[in-house]
Write a protein that holds these residues in place. Structure first.
Motif, PDB file in Angstrom:
ATOM      1  N   PHE A  89      -0.493   5.696  -1.701  1.00  0.00           N
ATOM      2  CA  PHE A  89      -0.690   5.894  -3.135  1.00  0.00           C
ATOM      3  C   PHE A  89      -2.185   5.879  -3.430  1.00  0.00           C
ATOM      4  N   GLU A  90      -2.585   6.592  -4.443  1.00  0.00           N
ATOM      5  CA  GLU A  90      -4.008   6.604  -4.802  1.00  0.00           C
ATOM      6  C   GLU A  90      -4.186   6.378  -6.296  1.00  0.00           C
ATOM      7  N   GLY A  91      -5.411   5.978  -6.661  1.00  0.00           N
ATOM      8  CA  GLY A  91      -5.751   5.824  -8.068  1.00  0.00           C
ATOM      9  C   GLY A  91      -5.206   4.582  -8.736  1.00  0.00           C
ATOM     10  N   GLU A  92      -4.988   3.516  -7.995  1.00  0.00           N
ATOM     11  CA  GLU A  92      -4.415   2.307  -8.570  1.00  0.00           C
ATOM     12  C   GLU A  92      -5.453   1.246  -8.917  1.00  0.00           C
ATOM     13  N   GLY A  93      -6.714   1.472  -8.554  1.00  0.00           N
ATOM     14  CA  GLY A  93      -7.784   0.573  -8.961  1.00  0.00           C
ATOM     15  C   GLY A  93      -7.996  -0.662  -8.113  1.00  0.00           C
ATOM     16  N   TYR A  94      -7.497  -0.672  -6.878  1.00  0.00           N
ATOM     17  CA  TYR A  94      -7.757  -1.820  -6.007  1.00  0.00           C
ATOM     18  C   TYR A  94      -9.218  -1.831  -5.589  1.00  0.00           C
ATOM     19  N   ASP A  95      -9.764  -3.029  -5.404  1.00  0.00           N
ATOM     20  CA  ASP A  95     -11.171  -3.193  -5.011  1.00  0.00           C
ATOM     21  C   ASP A  95     -11.284  -3.064  -3.490  1.00  0.00           C
ATOM     22  N   THR A  96     -11.147  -1.836  -3.011  1.00  0.00           N
ATOM     23  CA  THR A  96     -11.231  -1.533  -1.579  1.00  0.00           C
ATOM     24  C   THR A  96     -12.183  -0.350  -1.395  1.00  0.00           C
ATOM     25  N   PRO A  97     -12.632  -0.099  -0.169  1.00  0.00           N
ATOM     26  CA  PRO A  97     -13.563   1.014   0.074  1.00  0.00           C
ATOM     27  C   PRO A  97     -12.989   2.403  -0.202  1.00  0.00           C
ATOM     28  N   THR A  98     -11.671   2.524  -0.243  1.00  0.00           N
ATOM     29  CA  THR A  98     -11.062   3.813  -0.582  1.00  0.00           C
ATOM     30  C   THR A  98     -10.236   3.630  -1.846  1.00  0.00           C
ATOM     31  N   ASP A  99      -9.744   4.694  -2.358  1.00  0.00           N
ATOM     32  CA  ASP A  99      -8.884   4.641  -3.529  1.00  0.00           C
ATOM     33  C   ASP A  99      -7.423   4.784  -3.093  1.00  0.00           C
ATOM     34  N   LEU A 100      -7.114   4.258  -1.888  1.00  0.00           N
ATOM     35  CA  LEU A 100      -5.792   4.447  -1.300  1.00  0.00           C
ATOM     36  C   LEU A 100      -5.113   3.124  -0.990  1.00  0.00           C
ATOM     37  N   ARG A 101      -3.774   3.128  -1.116  1.00  0.00           N
ATOM     38  CA  ARG A 101      -2.955   1.978  -0.714  1.00  0.00           C
ATOM     39  C   ARG A 101      -1.858   2.503   0.199  1.00  0.00           C
ATOM     40  N   TYR A 102      -2.018   2.260   1.500  1.00  0.00           N
ATOM     41  CA  TYR A 102      -0.990   2.609   2.468  1.00  0.00           C
ATOM     42  C   TYR A 102       0.018   1.475   2.463  1.00  0.00           C
ATOM     43  N   CYS A 103       1.171   1.723   1.900  1.00  0.00           N
ATOM     44  CA  CYS A 103       2.243   0.747   1.764  1.00  0.00           C
ATOM     45  C   CYS A 103       3.204   0.984   2.936  1.00  0.00           C
ATOM     46  N   ILE A 104       3.130   0.113   3.939  1.00  0.00           N
ATOM     47  CA  ILE A 104       3.788   0.348   5.225  1.00  0.00           C
ATOM     48  C   ILE A 104       4.865  -0.707   5.487  1.00  0.00           C
ATOM     49  N   ASN A 105       5.999  -0.270   5.975  1.00  0.00           N
ATOM     50  CA  ASN A 105       7.080  -1.189   6.328  1.00  0.00           C
ATOM     51  C   ASN A 105       6.674  -2.037   7.524  1.00  0.00           C
ATOM     52  N   SER A 106       6.836  -3.343   7.434  1.00  0.00           N
ATOM     53  CA  SER A 106       6.559  -4.222   8.577  1.00  0.00           C
ATOM     54  C   SER A 106       7.354  -3.814   9.807  1.00  0.00           C
ATOM     55  N   ILE A 107       8.590  -3.424   9.597  1.00  0.00           N
ATOM     56  CA  ILE A 107       9.468  -3.085  10.721  1.00  0.00           C
ATOM     57  C   ILE A 107       8.987  -1.839  11.468  1.00  0.00           C
ATOM     58  N   SER A 108       8.088  -1.084  10.871  1.00  0.00           N
ATOM     59  CA  SER A 108       7.510   0.098  11.528  1.00  0.00           C
ATOM     60  C   SER A 108       6.338  -0.265  12.422  1.00  0.00           C
TER      61      SER A 108
END
Length: 142
Positions: free
Chosen positions: A113-132
């Protein structure tokens, strides 16, 4: 976003995947399922190391890109390298999202996902399943 000529390096039949993966792993990795939020093994993990694809062992993410988004799944702001993952348009669940898959074996990992405003170096949130994923803590010591 999606390559028409994509062929994974690791190719197995669905029967072979079912023999290698547990039913829960198979449901997420091969059938694009999702584990319940706040239940995954790596949701709150802060240990250093490399996160590998549970299906093929390819290194996908590093722990220094993992951050607490409080969404219920492990989140990263970038993959190890862009060639480690591939992206597909996902229109399931009544919305348009970007699915993230392992480029090595084409297993489902989660969504980005992008554009959510997290204070990270990118504007991306890779939401990944632990089981993967499998955390390789030894990689941090090397």
């Amino acid at each position: 976003m999606e390559s028409e000529n994509y062929t994974p390096a690791v190719k197995r039949s669905e029967v072979e995947w079912q023999e290698i993966l547990s039913p829960e792993e198979y449901a997420v990795l091969r059938q694009a399922g999702t584990e319940r939020p706040f239940t995954g093994e790596y949701y709150t993990t802060t240990a250093p190391g490399s996160y590998r694809c549970r299906a093929c062992n390819a290194v996908l993410f590093e722990s220094d890109t993992k951050f607490p988004s409080h969404c219920g799944w492990p989140t990263f702001y970038a993959p190890l390298a862009e060639d480690r993952v591939r992206y597909l348009r996902d229109t399931t669940m009544g919305m348009t999202r970007t699915e993230v898959r392992c480029a090595n074996c084409d297993s489902h990992l989660g969504h980005v996902f992008e554009g959510e405003g997290y204070d990270t170096p990118t504007d991306l949130r890779y939401c990944i399943n632990s089981i993967s994923l499998v955390l390789d803590e030894d990689a941090a010591k090397a």
